[in-house]
Design a protein around this motif. Structure first.
Motif, PDB file in Angstrom:
ATOM      1  N   GLU A 181      33.086  36.049  28.295  1.00 17.55           N
ATOM      2  CA  GLU A 181      34.338  36.679  27.915  1.00 17.55           C
ATOM      3  C   GLU A 181      35.584  36.030  28.518  1.00 17.55           C
ATOM      4  O   GLU A 181      36.688  36.492  28.263  1.00 17.55           O
ATOM      5  CB  GLU A 181      34.326  38.166  28.305  1.00 17.55           C
ATOM      6  CG  GLU A 181      33.158  38.957  27.751  1.00 17.55           C
ATOM      7  CD  GLU A 181      33.182  39.097  26.232  1.00 17.55           C
ATOM      8  OE1 GLU A 181      34.204  38.743  25.635  1.00 17.55           O
ATOM      9  OE2 GLU A 181      32.186  39.561  25.658  1.00 17.55           O
ATOM     10  N   GLU A 182      35.441  34.968  29.315  1.00  8.12           N
ATOM     11  CA  GLU A 182      36.622  34.338  29.900  1.00  8.12           C
ATOM     12  C   GLU A 182      36.245  33.001  30.524  1.00  8.12           C
ATOM     13  O   GLU A 182      35.062  32.667  30.661  1.00  8.12           O
ATOM     14  CB  GLU A 182      37.272  35.243  30.953  1.00  8.12           C
ATOM     15  CG  GLU A 182      36.370  35.600  32.117  1.00  8.12           C
ATOM     16  CD  GLU A 182      37.016  36.587  33.068  1.00  8.12           C
ATOM     17  OE1 GLU A 182      38.241  36.489  33.283  1.00  8.12           O
ATOM     18  OE2 GLU A 182      36.302  37.461  33.599  1.00  8.12           O
ATOM     19  N   PRO A 209      41.947  35.618  28.545  1.00  6.81           N
ATOM     20  CA  PRO A 209      41.145  36.675  27.909  1.00  6.81           C
ATOM     21  C   PRO A 209      42.045  37.828  27.457  1.00  6.81           C
ATOM     22  O   PRO A 209      42.305  38.767  28.198  1.00  6.81           O
ATOM     23  CB  PRO A 209      40.178  37.102  29.027  1.00  6.81           C
ATOM     24  CG  PRO A 209      40.903  36.788  30.287  1.00  6.81           C
ATOM     25  CD  PRO A 209      41.772  35.592  30.012  1.00  6.81           C
ATOM     26  N   CYS A 223      40.743  41.459  27.967  1.00  8.13           N
ATOM     27  CA  CYS A 223      40.253  41.923  29.269  1.00  8.13           C
ATOM     28  C   CYS A 223      40.117  43.441  29.266  1.00  8.13           C
ATOM     29  O   CYS A 223      39.253  44.005  29.925  1.00  8.13           O
ATOM     30  CB  CYS A 223      41.159  41.438  30.388  1.00  8.13           C
ATOM     31  SG  CYS A 223      42.887  41.657  30.052  1.00  8.13           S
ATOM     32  N   CYS A 241      39.019  38.574  35.335  1.00  5.47           N
ATOM     33  CA  CYS A 241      39.813  39.775  35.046  1.00  5.47           C
ATOM     34  C   CYS A 241      39.278  40.560  33.859  1.00  5.47           C
ATOM     35  O   CYS A 241      39.872  41.568  33.475  1.00  5.47           O
ATOM     36  CB  CYS A 241      41.274  39.395  34.795  1.00  5.47           C
ATOM     37  SG  CYS A 241      41.513  38.264  33.424  1.00  5.47           S
ATOM     38  N   PHE A 242      38.160  40.125  33.265  1.00  2.00           N
ATOM     39  CA  PHE A 242      37.618  40.856  32.121  1.00  2.00           C
ATOM     40  C   PHE A 242      37.004  42.165  32.612  1.00  2.00           C
ATOM     41  O   PHE A 242      36.117  42.173  33.466  1.00  2.00           O
ATOM     42  CB  PHE A 242      36.569  40.017  31.394  1.00  2.00           C
ATOM     43  CG  PHE A 242      35.895  40.752  30.264  1.00  2.00           C
ATOM     44  CD1 PHE A 242      36.581  41.000  29.089  1.00  2.00           C
ATOM     45  CD2 PHE A 242      34.592  41.192  30.381  1.00  2.00           C
ATOM     46  CE1 PHE A 242      35.978  41.680  28.050  1.00  2.00           C
ATOM     47  CE2 PHE A 242      33.978  41.873  29.347  1.00  2.00           C
ATOM     48  CZ  PHE A 242      34.669  42.105  28.180  1.00  2.00           C
ATOM     49  N   ASP A 243      37.490  43.274  32.096  1.00  2.76           N
ATOM     50  CA  ASP A 243      37.003  44.595  32.479  1.00  2.76           C
ATOM     51  C   ASP A 243      37.011  45.475  31.237  1.00  2.76           C
ATOM     52  O   ASP A 243      38.021  46.077  30.888  1.00  2.76           O
ATOM     53  CB  ASP A 243      37.886  45.205  33.569  1.00  2.76           C
ATOM     54  CG  ASP A 243      37.329  46.534  34.070  1.00  2.76           C
ATOM     55  OD1 ASP A 243      36.202  46.888  33.677  1.00  2.76           O
ATOM     56  OD2 ASP A 243      38.021  47.217  34.842  1.00  2.76           O
ATOM     57  N   SER A 267      39.214  38.753  20.857  1.00  2.82           N
ATOM     58  CA  SER A 267      39.837  37.980  21.934  1.00  2.82           C
ATOM     59  C   SER A 267      40.749  36.869  21.444  1.00  2.82           C
ATOM     60  O   SER A 267      41.243  36.084  22.257  1.00  2.82           O
ATOM     61  CB  SER A 267      38.742  37.357  22.806  1.00  2.82           C
ATOM     62  OG  SER A 267      37.889  36.529  22.032  1.00  2.82           O
TER      63      SER A 267
END
Length: 1021
Positions: A357-358, A379, A382, A493-495, A913
Motif C-alpha cells: 500500500e505504499e 499513499p 492512507c 503512514c498507511f492506516d 490510491s
C-alpha cells in the motif's frame, strides 16, 4: 447551413474550438494499485514498479515518470534492468518475458515495448520444465539466465531473445555432481535463486528450493562448489567481496557459507535463528551491505516467531549493536538498498521498501534511521478517500503559510535528499500554484501540491480532536517498548482503520483569499476553521440546527451525532476550528458552500438546508425540504436493504399500472407492448443505480425516495425582487427538481457584529421533469459567471456587469435550463438526456484560454455524464462544443470522485490510491516531459562478451522463440534449417545476420508505430 457547407470547408468556430479544447489524459498521481514487483537500476538510478494488472511504471528524480502497459492482462512478477543499458525485462505470471527500452525521441525519452519471448520445452514436456521462477540479467548485458520450476537453467541471448541451447544448465548435469546420499529419493525442485559473482562475471550461483546451492563456471560449463543445505531455500546473497554467500530459509534461519578450495560443503560456517528457537516464519529475502569502516548492514525480511508475530510484516536491519524490526502495515512486495557512490558502489545510504500500500524509504546514514518523505508515490489512501476539492491559483502568502504549517508536521522525517534521482525533468515550471484537498474516512483533510507532475503532500488537518470519538488513544501495539523483543518500530503512514466512521469528511470548501475553510462530515457536523500560524488552545462552540423543525411522526434510525468536547482543545499551527454546526438528524452532509466575504456557510442534508453566520456564531436559516413520503431519508444509512426492497416494489407496481393502462387504451401491437415493458423494467433497474444506461426525460413521481436531499448550494449577488436592486441571495437545489431562493439582508459593516442577518423566501422553482438539480450558476449582464467571493477585491477578476439583466442557469441531471432574472421565466434549454441517454453526474465552470492568442479565453460548463463522457457547453448560449470519452461507464466510483479545476483540467480516482489527471484545455497541460541519458559502459571485464562455443551441426537447433508484431506472431521454425546446411559455417553466419536484421527491422517498425511524446503507453487507451 451546416449541411450545405462544402466538404473540407472549415468554419471560424471550428478552428477556434481546436485552439481552445484538446483532451488528454496526462499523468497518474498517487500509489500504483496492487503492486506486484520492484526493480532498480543503480546505473540509471531509476526504480520500476509492476502491478497485477500488467502496468509498469518507472520513476527517477521528481517529475521523471514513465508508464507502460502489457497487452496481456497478467500480473508482473519480476522486473530486471539490463546492466549499463536503457532496457529492462519483465516477467509476467503467464510465463512471458517482455523487453522494454527507454528511447529518445524529439529530445524526450519514451518507454517502448520492443520484444517478447516465451520459453518452449521439448514436445510432451510438462509446463514446469519451462515455468520461469528466477531471472538473472548478466552484467555483460547480453545474456539472461532463466531458472525454472523443473530445475533447469536456460540461457537466452538479448535483445534478440535467442535461446543458446548449448549453454543451458540441465538438472541432470547438476545431479551428476551431487552425492547420492544427499539426493536420496527427492529431486532438487525448482530454481529459487540466481546470482552472479560480484568479482567474476564468468561464475554464477544457482540455488535450488530443496536447499542445494552451487557455483557454475560459464567458461567450462561445469559446477565448481556445492553447498549442501538441508532447509528449504528462500533467497541467496553473494557478498561484494565474492568470498561469502548468505542463504535464508523457510524455518526463519539464515546461513553463511565461505568459498574455499573444497568442492562440497555439508555444513555452513554460521547458522543463525535471529528470533529464537520457536517456530518462525520464512526469511524471504536477505542482503548484507559492506561498509568501509565497521561491521556490515544485515537486512532481511520475515523470520518472525510464527505464533506471536506471524501476522507482522517486518524487515529487520542489524548494524553493529543496533537491531530494529521495521514494522509495516501491509504486505512486503520487495526492497533494495541504494548507495552513496555511483553505479551501486559506496556506503549504504537508504533502504527502499515497496509494500502493498505504499513506498517507504529509510535513511541508513542518519542516526535513528528516520524515514525520507517521498516526493511522489504518496499513499493517497492512507485512510480511504471520501471526497476531494480543488483550488486553483493559490496566493503566495496563503501557500507559504500552509507549507510552514506542514513543515512542523514533517519534522520527524529525514533531511537527506531523495535517493532515486535518475533522469532529467524537462517540464516547464508550473504557471500557478494549485491545491488538491482530499477528505478521508478518519476525519482528516490532506493538502496536496497539484501544480505539477508530482502530487506532493503539504499539510494534514485532523478534525477528530474536536469530538469525543470512539478512539482508543492507548493503542500502542505497533510501537516498541523499551527492551521489547523483537524490537519493533512502526514505519509508513498507511492506516486503513478508522477510529469512528462518523468522522469521515464528505464536503470541503476553502476560500483562498481569506484562509477560511469549511469541512462537513458523515454525522451532520460542519466545522469552520481559520489559518493560524501559531499553536492555540481554544473552545469550539457548537450550534444545533434542527432541520426537521419539530415535525412530528419522524424518527431517525441512523447513527448518533458526535459529542463535542466541552473543554478547550490545544491545536497546532495551521487550520484551527473555531465554530461548529451540528445538524439534527445527524445525516450525511450532501452539499456545502462558503462565502467568506459575508462570513456565511450554507449546508444541506437529505432533510433540508441551513445557513450559519460564523462571525456571530448563530443560525440564520433552517429549511426542511422533506416530502411526506421521504421515509427513507429518515431511516439513515443503515437501512439500505429496505430501500432496495421499496425501490423494487415501487418499480414493479408502476410496471403493473402501465400494463393495465395499456390494456385500457387497447394497444394491440405486441411489439409496442414489449417495448414499453422493457423501458419500464429498465427504469426500475436505473432507480436502483445498477445500470448506467439512462432513459429520456420524463416527469418523475413525487413519491420517489430522497426527493428532499439537497444536492447543491450557491451564493449570488443578483436581482431577485426587481431588476434595479441587487441583493445577496442563497440558492438551493434538491434531488426532486426543486430550487429554493432566499434573499439575504446583511447589516452594514460597522454593525456586522450587532445586527443579525435575515433571510426571506424569494423564489421557488419546480422543474417539470423533477430531475435532481446538480448545479446552479448565475450569469451577469455579459453572460459570464459571477466571480468568487473576494476575487474582485483582490483584483483577480473583472467586476460583474450589474447594468444588464442577469440570468439563472439550473443544471439538472437531464437538462440545462436558462431563466431570466428576476422574473424567472424560461429562456433557453438544452436537453442532454434526450440525445444519448446520459445523465449529468459532475459539473463545473471553467475558463478555456486560446493556445494561439494569449489574451483570448472563453467560459464554459464542463460536464461529466454517467456514461463517462466529458462535454464542454458554451456560456451563455448553451451550445455543445466538444465531447470526449474519459471514464469507463462501469467505473461508478471513478465518475463519482471526479473534480474539475477552474482552467479545464480534472482528477478522478482510477483506484483507491490513484488519481488520473486529464486536461480539456489546449493551453493548460501538465504532463511528464523527461529525458534519461544512458551512462557510458564501463570498460571492465564484466562488460566484455563471454566466450561462446562454436556451433556445430548437432547443437544449433535453437528452440522456437516468439516475437510479437502488429497483431501477429512470427514463429521462426527450426524446420527451415536443413541439416545439411547447418554444417556450412557461411550459411550459419548468413542465417544469424538475417535473424539479427529481422529483429532490428522489427524494433524500428515497432517504434515507428507508436506516437511520440514523454509518456507513450498509458492506461491501455
Amino acid at each position: 447551413m451546416k449541411r450545405f457547407r462544402r466538404h473540407g470547408q472549415e468554419t471560424h468556430r471550428d478552428r477556434l474550438k481546436q485552439e481552445l479544447y484538446q483532451f488528454a489524459k496526462t499523468v497518474e498521481h498517487g500509489f500504483p494499485h496492487q503492486p506486484s514487483a520492484l526493480g532498480y537500476s543503480p546505473n540509471l538510478q531509476l526504480l520500476a514498479i509492476g502491478t497485477r494488472s500488467g502496468a509498469i511504471k518507472l520513476y527517477g528524480a521528481p517529475g521523471v515518470e514513465f508508464m507502460g502497459l502489457h497487452d496481456e492482462n497478467a500480473a508482473v512478477t519480476q522486473i530486471h534492468f539490463l546492466p549499463h543499458q536503457g532496457e529492462l525485462i519483465t516477467l509476467l505470471d503467464d510465463n512471458s518475458l517482455h523487453m522494454w527500452t527507454l528511447r529518445a525521441h524529439q529530445g524526450l525519452s519514451e518507454l517502448l515495448e520492443v520484444g517478447r519471448f516465451t520459453l518452449t520445452g521439448p514436445p510432451g514436456a510438462p509446463p514446469s520444465v519451462t515455468r520461469v521462477t528466477a531471472v538473472l540479467a548478466h552484467s555483460s548485458g547480453e545474456l539472461l539466465f532463466l531458472g525454472t520450476e523443473g530445475g533447469h537453467v536456460f540461457v537466452v541471448e538479448v535483445p534478440g531473445f535467442r535461446e543458446l541451447e548449448e549453454r543451458n544448465i540441465s538438472v541432470e548435469a547438476v545431479q551428476q555432481r551431487v552425492p547420492e546420499d544427499y539426493m536420496g529419493r527427492r529431486n532438487l525442485e525448482c530454481v529459487e535463486a540466481l546470482q552472479e559473482n560480484p568479482l567474476n562475471p564468468h561464475q554464477i550461483l544457482i540455488g535450488y528450493s530443496r536447499g542445494l546451492m552451487l557455483t557454475w563456471d560459464l567458461d567450462t560449463n561445469c559446477s565448481r562448489h556445492h553447498f549442501l543445505g538441508t532447509q528449504q531455500l528462500e533467497s541467496v546473497w553473494w557478498t561484494p567481496d565474492g568470498q561469502q554467500i548468505l542463504s535464508s530459509h523457510s524455518d526463519g534461519s539464515y546461513c553463511q557459507w565461505t568459498l574455499n578450495d573444497e568442492d562440497r560443503q555439508a555444513e555452513p560456517d554460521k547458522h543463525e535463528m535471529p528470533y529464537g528457537t520457536f517456530p518462525c516464519k520464512a526469511i524471504s529475502k536477505i542482503m548484507q551491505l559492506s561498509t568501509k569502516q565497521g561491521p556490515p548492514f544485515l537486512i532481511f525480511s520475515g523470520g518472525m516467531p510464527r505464533a506471536s508475530y506471524g501476522d507482522r510484516h517486518c524487515i529487520s536491519v542489524i548494524h553493529s549493536k543496533t537491531h530494529v524490526a521495521l514494522d509495516f502495515t501491509s504486505r512486503i512486495i520487495d526492497y533494495f538498498a541504494t548507495t552513496s557512490g555511483a553505479q551501486g558502489k559506496g556506503e549504504p545510504s537508504a533502504l527502499v521498501v515497496l509494500v502493498e500500500e505504499e513506498l517507504v524509504v529509510v535513511d541508513l546514514e542518519t542516526e535513528g534511521w528516520p524515514v525520507i518523505q517521498t516526493p511522489y508515490l504518496a499513499p493517497l489512501h492512507c485512510s480511504a478517500i471520501t471526497c476531494s476539492h480543488h483550488v486553483s491559483n493559490i496566493p503566495l502568502k496563503l501557500w507559504e503559510r500552509i507549507r510552514a504549517a506542514g513543515q512542523h508536521q514533517s519534522a520527524h522525517y529525514s533531511r537527506k535528499p531523495w535517493p532515486v534521482k535518475g533522469g532529467q525533468n524537462l517540464a516547464p515550471d508550473a504557471p500557478q500554484r494549485d491545491l488538491l484537498l482530499t477528505g478521508h474516512e478518519d476525519g482528516t483533510v490532506r493538502f496536496w501540491d497539484a501544480s505539477g507532475v508530482c502530487l506532493y503532500p503539504l499539510y494534514k488537518l485532523s478534525t477528530a480532536g474536536v469530538f469525543h470519538a470512539d478512539a482508543d488513544t492507548t493503542d500502542n501495539m505497533n510501537h516498541g517498548a523499551e527492551g521489547e523483543w523483537p524490537p519493533f518500530r512502526k514505519v509508513g503512514c498507511f492506516d486503513p482503520y478508522s477510529d469512528d466512521p462518523r468522522l469521515g469528511i464528505q464536503k470541503i470548501h476553502l476560500c483562498k483569499y481569506s484562509g477560511y475553510l469549511a469541512v462537513a462530515g458523515t454525522a451532520g457536523q460542519i466545522v469552520v476553521l481559520e489559518l493560524n500560524d501559531e499553536p492555540a488552545e481554544q473552545l469550539v462552540e457548537g450550534t444545533l440546527a434542527d432541520l426537521l423543525q419539530g415535525q412530528e411522526g419522524f424518527r431517525w434510525k441512523g447513527h448518533t451525532r458526535l459529542e463535542v468536547r466541552e473543554e478547550a482543545v490545544a491545536f497546532p499551527a495551521g487550520f484551527q476550528p473555531f465554530a461548529l454546526v451540528q445538524c439534527q438528524p445527524p445525516a450525511v452532509v450532501t452539499s456545502l458552500a462558503l462565502h467568506s466575504e459575508w462570513k456565511l456557510v450554507a449546508f444541506g442534508t437529505s432533510h433540508g438546508f441551513g445557513l450559519y453566520d460564523y462571525q456571530q456564531k448563530n443560525t440564520v436559516l433552517v429549511r426542511c425540504t422533506l416530502n411526506p413520503s421521504d421515509q427513507l431519508a429518515l431511516e439513515g444509512p443503515l437501512s439500505r436493504v429496505k430501500s432496495i426492497k421499496k425501490s423494487l416494489r415501487q418499480s414493479f407496481r408502476r410496471i403493473r399500472r402501465s400494463r393495465v393502462s395499456v390494456r385500457k387504451h387497447h394497444v394491440g401491437n405486441a411489439a409496442k407492448l414489449q417495448e414499453i415493458n422493457a423501458r419500464l423494467e429498465a427504469e426500475a433497474l436505473q432507480e436502483m443505480e445498477l445500470a448506467p444506461v439512462q432513459r429520456k426525460i420524463e416527469a418523475r413521481s413525487s413519491d420517489d425516495s430522497f426527493t428532499g436531499l439537497v444536492r447543491t448550494l450557491y451564493f449570488a449577488d443578483s436581482f431577485l425582487s426587481d431588476g434595479s436592486h441587487n441583493s445577496p441571495s442563497l440558492w438551493a437545489g434538491t434531488n426532486g427538481g426543486s430550487v429554493f431562493a432566499y434573499t439575504l439582508r446583511l447589516p452594514p459593516s460597522d454593525r456586522r457584529m450587532e445586527d443579525p442577518i435575515t433571510a426571506y423566501p424569494a423564489k421557488e422553482i419546480q422543474l417539470m421533469h423533477r430531475a435532481p438539480v446538480v448545479g446552479i450558476v448565475v450569469l451577469d449582464g455579459r453572460g459570464a459567471p459571477l466571480p468568487e467571493p473576494l476575487e474582485v477585491a483582490h483584483d483577480l477578476a473583472r467586476s460583474p456587469d450589474m447594468h444588464n439583466a442577469h440570468h439563472l442557469l439550473v443544471i439538472s441531471e437531464e437538462q440545462f435550463k436558462m431563466f431570466t432574472l428576476p422574473k424567472v421565466s424560461s429562456k433557453l434549454k438544452l436537453k442532454l438526456t434526450a440525445l444519448d441517454g446520459s445523465r449529468v453526474r459532475k459539473v463545473g465552470v471553467a475558463s478555456f484560454g486560446s493556445s494561439r492568442v494569449e489574451d483570448y479565453s472563453e467560459s464554459g460548463l464542463v460536464v461529466l455524464t454517467n456514461q463517462g463522457d466529458l462535454h464542454v457547453i458554451s456560456l451563455p448560449s448553451l451550445k455543445m462544443q466538444v465531447r470526449y470519452p474519459c471514464v469507463r461507464r462501469e467505473d461508478v466510483s471513478g465518475i463519482a470522485s471526479c473534480v474539475f479545476t477552474k482552467y479545464g483540467q480534472g482528477f478522478y480516482l482510477i483506484s483507491p490510491s490513484e488519481f488520473e489527471r486529464f486536461s480539456l484545455s489546449a493551453r493548460w497541460l501538465v504532463e511528464p516531459r523527461c529525458l534519461v541519458e544512458l551512462p557510458p559502459t564501463p570498460s571492465s571485464s564484466a562488460s566484455k562478451p563471454l566466450p561462446r562455443a562454436q556451433p556445430d551441426g548437432a547443437a544449433v537447433q535453437h528452440r522456437n522463440f516468439r516475437r510479437d508484431r502488429e497483431n501477429c506472431e512470427e514463429n521462426v521454425s527450426p524446420r527451415v534449417m536443413e541439416h545439411a546446411l547447418l554444417n556450412d559455417e557461411k550459411v550459419l553466419q548468413e542465417i544469424q545476420r538475417s535473424l539479427e536484421g529481422d529483429q532490428t527491422s522489427y524494433l524500428e517498425h515497432h517504434s515507428k508505430s507508436k506516437p511520440g511524446g514523454g509518456k507513450l503507453i498509458t492506461n491501455g487507451e
